[in-house]
Design an enzyme around this catalytic site. Sequence first.
Site, PDB file in Angstrom:
ATOM      1  N   LYS A   1      40.355  17.473  -2.029  1.00 23.11           N
ATOM      2  CA  LYS A   1      39.985  18.532  -2.972  1.00 23.11           C
ATOM      3  C   LYS A   1      40.485  19.914  -2.545  1.00 23.11           C
ATOM      4  CE  LYS A   1      35.795  16.225  -4.725  1.00 23.11           C
ATOM      5  NZ  LYS A   1      34.343  16.380  -4.988  1.00 23.11           N
TER       6      LYS A   1
ATOM      7  N   TYR B   1      36.186  14.285 -14.814  1.00 17.25           N
ATOM      8  CA  TYR B   1      34.763  14.337 -14.457  1.00 17.25           C
ATOM      9  C   TYR B   1      33.864  14.234 -15.697  1.00 17.25           C
ATOM     10  CZ  TYR B   1      35.197  15.253  -9.422  1.00 17.25           C
ATOM     11  OH  TYR B   1      35.405  15.131  -8.066  1.00 17.25           O
TER      12      TYR B   1
ATOM     13  N   ASN C   1      33.176  19.724  -1.349  1.00 12.43           N
ATOM     14  CA  ASN C   1      32.921  18.674  -0.362  1.00 12.43           C
ATOM     15  C   ASN C   1      34.148  17.847   0.006  1.00 12.43           C
ATOM     16  OD1 ASN C   1      33.071  17.207  -2.666  1.00 12.43           O
ATOM     17  ND2 ASN C   1      31.014  16.345  -2.582  1.00 12.43           N
TER      18      ASN C   1
ATOM     19  N   HIS D   1      37.084  13.225  -2.983  1.00  7.88           N
ATOM     20  CA  HIS D   1      36.527  12.350  -4.023  1.00  7.88           C
ATOM     21  C   HIS D   1      36.928  10.923  -3.691  1.00  7.88           C
ATOM     22  CE1 HIS D   1      35.742  10.473  -7.922  1.00  7.88           C
ATOM     23  NE2 HIS D   1      36.887   9.854  -7.734  1.00  7.88           N
TER      24      HIS D   1
ATOM     25  N   GLU E   1      40.601   5.465 -12.694  1.00  9.61           N
ATOM     26  CA  GLU E   1      41.054   6.693 -12.041  1.00  9.61           C
ATOM     27  C   GLU E   1      42.492   6.554 -11.533  1.00  9.61           C
ATOM     28  OE1 GLU E   1      36.540   8.053 -10.767  1.00  9.61           O
ATOM     29  OE2 GLU E   1      37.938   7.519  -9.177  1.00  9.61           O
TER      30      GLU E   1
HETATM   31  P1  DAT Z   1      30.485  11.854  -5.219  1.00 10.27           P
HETATM   32  O1  DAT Z   1      31.657  12.820  -5.197  1.00 10.27           O
HETATM   33  O2  DAT Z   1      29.901  11.658  -3.846  1.00 10.27           O
HETATM   34  O3  DAT Z   1      30.809  10.560  -5.908  1.00 10.27           O
HETATM   35  P2  DAT Z   1      28.982  12.578  -7.627  1.00 10.27           P
HETATM   36  O4  DAT Z   1      29.856  11.605  -8.349  1.00 10.27           O
HETATM   37  O5  DAT Z   1      27.516  12.449  -7.773  1.00 10.27           O
HETATM   38  O6  DAT Z   1      29.310  12.559  -6.047  1.00 10.27           O
HETATM   39  O7  DAT Z   1      29.361  14.061  -8.050  1.00 10.27           O
HETATM   40  C1  DAT Z   1      30.713  14.423  -8.266  1.00 10.27           C
HETATM   41  C2  DAT Z   1      30.961  15.773  -7.652  1.00 10.27           C
HETATM   42  O8  DAT Z   1      30.169  16.761  -8.333  1.00 10.27           O
HETATM   43  C3  DAT Z   1      30.532  15.908  -6.183  1.00 10.27           C
HETATM   44  O9  DAT Z   1      31.516  15.418  -5.286  1.00 10.27           O
HETATM   45  C4  DAT Z   1      30.345  17.381  -6.066  1.00 10.27           C
HETATM   46  C5  DAT Z   1      29.763  17.765  -7.411  1.00 10.27           C
HETATM   47  N1  DAT Z   1      28.284  17.787  -7.357  1.00 10.27           N
HETATM   48  C6  DAT Z   1      27.461  16.714  -7.344  1.00 10.27           C
HETATM   49  N2  DAT Z   1      26.171  17.087  -7.270  1.00 10.27           N
HETATM   50  C7  DAT Z   1      26.190  18.455  -7.217  1.00 10.27           C
HETATM   51  C8  DAT Z   1      25.192  19.461  -7.142  1.00 10.27           C
HETATM   52  N3  DAT Z   1      23.886  19.137  -7.093  1.00 10.27           N
HETATM   53  N4  DAT Z   1      25.585  20.756  -7.108  1.00 10.27           N
HETATM   54  C9  DAT Z   1      26.889  21.087  -7.168  1.00 10.27           C
HETATM   55  N5  DAT Z   1      27.896  20.196  -7.266  1.00 10.27           N
HETATM   56  C10 DAT Z   1      27.548  18.898  -7.278  1.00 10.27           C
HETATM   57 MG    MG Z   2      31.239  10.129  -7.865  1.00  6.78          MG
END
Ligand code: DAT
Ligand code: MG
Length: 140
Positions: free
Chosen positions: A11, A51, A114, A117, A128
């Site tokens: 990212k 997303y 973070n 992905h 994807e």
């Molecule tokens: P992951 O990337 O671990 O699969 P996810 O699919 O639940 O997690 O969420 C996608 C992305 O969205 C994640 O990498 C970062 C962002 N995100 C998730 N929860 C968040 C939050 N509470 N606040 C801000 N960004 C968030």
């Molecule tokens: Mg995810």
Amino acid sequence: MAIQRTFSIIKPDATKRNLTGEIAAKFEAAGLRIVASKRIQLSLAQAQTFYGVHKERPFFDELCEFMISEPIVVQVLEGEDAIAKNREVMGATNPAEAAEGTIRKEYALSIGENSVHGSDAPETAAEEIAFFFSGLELVG
Ligand code: DAT
Ligand code: MG
């Protein structure tokens, strides 16, 4: 467990800090082979589509703006149980909860920024991969 392919993104927070090589090295050290890789910059429409599953979440706009803020590196990783193995190497979404030695524990700046992905299931991995790569770009 069979050989699988999964989709990965390094990212903007990570490409910006020159962490592409260090992160790719962690995938390879875990036994994941990088069978496709390219550096691109997403448009807003592409980020919103990618997303789309999160479009009702309060962080959606922030997430999409972040994902277009810098180039990203998209990759296809292949190996035994690749989807789960990649999620393990990545660590928990929130770096505060990520295990020692994981990419997010070491490099992530926050739950939003973070660093990586990774696909969460075989169906999403297939979708994807197809969103970003043509079959000709996958070199097993
Ligand atoms: P992951 O990337 O671990 O699969 P996810 O699919 O639940 O997690 O969420 C996608 C992305 O969205 C994640 O990498 C970062 C962002 N995100 C998730 N929860 C968040 C939050 N509470 N606040 C801000 N960004 C968030
Ligand atoms: Mg995810």
